[in-house]
Design an enzyme around this catalytic site. Structure first.
Site, PDB file in Angstrom:
ATOM      1  N   LYS A   1     -11.319  -5.116  -6.196  1.00 45.70           N
ATOM      2  CA  LYS A   1     -12.619  -4.886  -5.543  1.00 45.70           C
ATOM      3  C   LYS A   1     -13.678  -4.514  -6.578  1.00 45.70           C
ATOM      4  O   LYS A   1     -14.353  -3.486  -6.480  1.00 45.70           O
ATOM      5  CB  LYS A   1     -12.491  -3.798  -4.476  1.00 45.70           C
ATOM      6  CG  LYS A   1     -11.526  -4.182  -3.351  1.00 45.70           C
ATOM      7  CD  LYS A   1     -11.477  -3.119  -2.280  1.00 45.70           C
ATOM      8  CE  LYS A   1     -10.938  -3.614  -0.958  1.00 45.70           C
ATOM      9  NZ  LYS A   1      -9.560  -4.043  -0.941  1.00 45.70           N
TER      10      LYS A   1
ATOM     11  N   GLY B   1       0.036  -5.682   5.913  1.00 47.44           N
ATOM     12  CA  GLY B   1       0.552  -4.461   5.297  1.00 47.44           C
ATOM     13  C   GLY B   1       1.468  -3.727   6.229  1.00 47.44           C
ATOM     14  O   GLY B   1       2.617  -4.118   6.445  1.00 47.44           O
ATOM     15  N   ARG B   2       0.936  -2.676   6.835  1.00 46.45           N
ATOM     16  CA  ARG B   2       1.783  -1.751   7.591  1.00 46.45           C
ATOM     17  C   ARG B   2       2.628  -2.368   8.697  1.00 46.45           C
ATOM     18  O   ARG B   2       3.759  -1.897   8.901  1.00 46.45           O
ATOM     19  CB  ARG B   2       0.914  -0.599   8.129  1.00 46.45           C
ATOM     20  CG  ARG B   2       0.468   0.338   7.010  1.00 46.45           C
ATOM     21  CD  ARG B   2      -0.702   1.178   7.388  1.00 46.45           C
ATOM     22  NE  ARG B   2      -1.888   0.347   7.620  1.00 46.45           N
ATOM     23  CZ  ARG B   2      -3.075   0.826   7.993  1.00 46.45           C
ATOM     24  NH1 ARG B   2      -3.221   2.114   8.182  1.00 46.45           N
ATOM     25  NH2 ARG B   2      -4.091   0.007   8.162  1.00 46.45           N
TER      26      ARG B   2
ATOM     27  N   ASP C   1       0.841  -1.196   0.000  1.00 46.01           N
ATOM     28  CA  ASP C   1       0.000   0.000   0.000  1.00 46.01           C
ATOM     29  C   ASP C   1       0.879   1.249   0.000  1.00 46.01           C
ATOM     30  O   ASP C   1       1.097   1.879   1.039  1.00 46.01           O
ATOM     31  CB  ASP C   1      -0.950  -0.024   1.209  1.00 46.01           C
ATOM     32  CG  ASP C   1      -1.999  -1.115   1.074  1.00 46.01           C
ATOM     33  OD1 ASP C   1      -2.416  -1.410  -0.064  1.00 46.01           O
ATOM     34  OD2 ASP C   1      -2.394  -1.692   2.094  1.00 46.01           O
TER      35      ASP C   1
ATOM     36  N   LYS D   1       0.305  -8.078  -2.512  1.00 43.58           N
ATOM     37  CA  LYS D   1      -1.017  -7.542  -2.882  1.00 43.58           C
ATOM     38  C   LYS D   1      -0.845  -6.116  -3.388  1.00 43.58           C
ATOM     39  O   LYS D   1      -0.199  -5.291  -2.737  1.00 43.58           O
ATOM     40  CB  LYS D   1      -1.959  -7.543  -1.674  1.00 43.58           C
ATOM     41  CG  LYS D   1      -3.342  -6.980  -2.004  1.00 43.58           C
ATOM     42  CD  LYS D   1      -4.336  -7.273  -0.907  1.00 43.58           C
ATOM     43  CE  LYS D   1      -4.501  -6.174   0.108  1.00 43.58           C
ATOM     44  NZ  LYS D   1      -5.198  -4.971  -0.392  1.00 43.58           N
TER      45      LYS D   1
ATOM     46  N   THR E   1     -14.781  -4.507   6.244  1.00 42.03           N
ATOM     47  CA  THR E   1     -14.703  -4.511   7.705  1.00 42.03           C
ATOM     48  C   THR E   1     -15.040  -3.162   8.329  1.00 42.03           C
ATOM     49  O   THR E   1     -15.332  -3.097   9.517  1.00 42.03           O
ATOM     50  CB  THR E   1     -13.301  -4.952   8.176  1.00 42.03           C
ATOM     51  OG1 THR E   1     -12.335  -4.212   7.449  1.00 42.03           O
ATOM     52  CG2 THR E   1     -13.088  -6.425   7.960  1.00 42.03           C
TER      53      THR E   1
ATOM     54  N   ASP F   1      -5.937  -6.492  -5.998  1.00 46.47           N
ATOM     55  CA  ASP F   1      -7.126  -6.254  -5.164  1.00 46.47           C
ATOM     56  C   ASP F   1      -7.992  -5.175  -5.817  1.00 46.47           C
ATOM     57  O   ASP F   1      -8.029  -4.031  -5.369  1.00 46.47           O
ATOM     58  CB  ASP F   1      -6.662  -5.842  -3.763  1.00 46.47           C
ATOM     59  CG  ASP F   1      -7.769  -5.920  -2.738  1.00 46.47           C
ATOM     60  OD1 ASP F   1      -8.855  -6.448  -3.068  1.00 46.47           O
ATOM     61  OD2 ASP F   1      -7.550  -5.462  -1.602  1.00 46.47           O
TER      62      ASP F   1
HETATM   63  O1  C5P Z   1      -3.672  -2.858   8.055  1.00 50.12           O
HETATM   64  P1  C5P Z   1      -2.742  -3.353   7.016  1.00 50.12           P
HETATM   65  O2  C5P Z   1      -1.790  -2.294   6.525  1.00 50.12           O
HETATM   66  O3  C5P Z   1      -2.034  -4.636   7.399  1.00 50.12           O
HETATM   67  O4  C5P Z   1      -3.688  -3.705   5.789  1.00 50.12           O
HETATM   68  C1  C5P Z   1      -3.226  -4.457   4.690  1.00 50.12           C
HETATM   69  C2  C5P Z   1      -4.338  -4.666   3.688  1.00 50.12           C
HETATM   70  O5  C5P Z   1      -5.390  -5.379   4.260  1.00 50.12           O
HETATM   71  C3  C5P Z   1      -4.932  -3.379   3.130  1.00 50.12           C
HETATM   72  O6  C5P Z   1      -4.463  -3.298   1.801  1.00 50.12           O
HETATM   73  C4  C5P Z   1      -6.420  -3.544   3.176  1.00 50.12           C
HETATM   74  O7  C5P Z   1      -6.979  -3.647   1.879  1.00 50.12           O
HETATM   75  C5  C5P Z   1      -6.629  -4.857   3.870  1.00 50.12           C
HETATM   76  N1  C5P Z   1      -7.445  -4.728   5.092  1.00 50.12           N
HETATM   77  C6  C5P Z   1      -8.784  -5.037   5.075  1.00 50.12           C
HETATM   78  N2  C5P Z   1      -9.532  -4.980   6.203  1.00 50.12           N
HETATM   79  C7  C5P Z   1      -8.959  -4.634   7.354  1.00 50.12           C
HETATM   80  C8  C5P Z   1      -7.609  -4.339   7.393  1.00 50.12           C
HETATM   81  C9  C5P Z   1      -6.868  -4.386   6.242  1.00 50.12           C
HETATM   82  O8  C5P Z   1      -9.303  -5.374   4.017  1.00 50.12           O
HETATM   83  N3  C5P Z   1      -9.698  -4.597   8.448  1.00 50.12           N
END
Ligand code: C5P
Length: 232
Positions: A63, A210-211, A12, A34, A119, A61
């Site tokens: 969507k 991700g982060r 991301d 991703k 979510t 992704d």
């Molecule tokens: O929070 P994080 O950086 O790990 O998120 C990684 C990916 O997961 C994002 O690209 C997002 O599309 C997806 N994500 C999600 N629902 C969440 C958290 C993250 O779809 N609750």
């Protein structure tokens, strides 16, 4: 070593340079990434081809939520780039999911995943758009619809993975984002977050992180922590 091919790192970023730098730092520790709408729009599809050309798997992704003809076209474009996963909104109904599945047939490595209830949506958001169901009920309903439409799997939070595995059986992919490091902060995903270990134990086939990895001072060490105890 720690590359288990079940952990997908979400790139991301708002441009190619940062994404490439992260992939280079991660090296052999992961070969499954991703790419979402931000990076695809900023960097262009050449990045997908380059990553695939270097032996990586790419989860695109997208969507998708469009008329079936347009969904089918986008799925074919994703397949032509070499993507191995693409997402479609189950809320769009059987027509668009079936169109995505049919379009993906040309590309044997491409899997179609359905998104159920994003979510960030709550029961009151569902009520606002005229859906008289709890988020849990709606997730299950849409997951069954996705399976019936021929989708290869669903995207689900760690909290939902177990019940979805029970309902869907052993074959479908269950790809679980919102993963945290063991002992780490759940942050904005608190309500539905979980560790990779918990997600795999509940029946997830893959986790997306991700982060917690991409913003870590040492992404490879963070990846190792994500997989701690997860059998990877
Ligand atoms: O929070 P994080 O950086 O790990 O998120 C990684 C990916 O997961 C994002 O690209 C997002 O599309 C997806 N994500 C999600 N629902 C969440 C958290 C993250 O779809 N609750």
């Amino acid at each position: 070593m720690i590359n288990d091919n079940r952990t997908i790192v979400a790139l991301d970023f708002d441009g190619r340079r940062d994404a490439e730098a992260l992939v280079t730092r991660i090296g052999d520790a992961c070969d499954h990434y991703k790419i979402g709408l931000e990076l695809l729009t900023a960097a262009g599809p050449g990045l997908v081809e380059d990553l695939v050309g270097r032996g990586n798997e790419v989860f695109l992704d997208l969507k998708l939520f469009e008329i079936p003809n347009s969904v089918a076209g986008a799925v074919r474009a994703a397949g032509a780039l070499g993507a191995s996963m693409v997402t479609v909104h189950a809320m769009g109904g059987t027509g668009i999911m079936a169109a995505a599945v049919e379009a993906a047939r040309e590309f044997p490595r491409l899997r179609v995943l359905a998104l159920t209830v994003v979510t960030s949506m709550t029961g009151s958001d569902l009520a606002d758009i005229g859906i008289d169901a709890t988020t849990d009920e709606q997730v299950l309903r849409l997951a069954r619809l996705a399976a019936d439409a021929g989708c290869d799997g669903v995207v689900a939070s760690p909290r939902e993975a177990g019940v979805l595995r029970d309902v869907l059986g052993p074959r479908p992919l269950i790809v679980t984002p919102g993963v945290t490091l063991p002992g780490g902060e759940a942050g904005e995903h608190a309500a539905r977050a979980g560790t990779a270990r918990a997600a795999f134990a509940a029946g997830a086939s893959h986790v997306v992180v991700g982060r917690p990895v991409t913003r870590a001072a040492d992404p490879v060490a963070a990846l190792r922590r994500v997989r701690e105890g997860a059998g990877g």
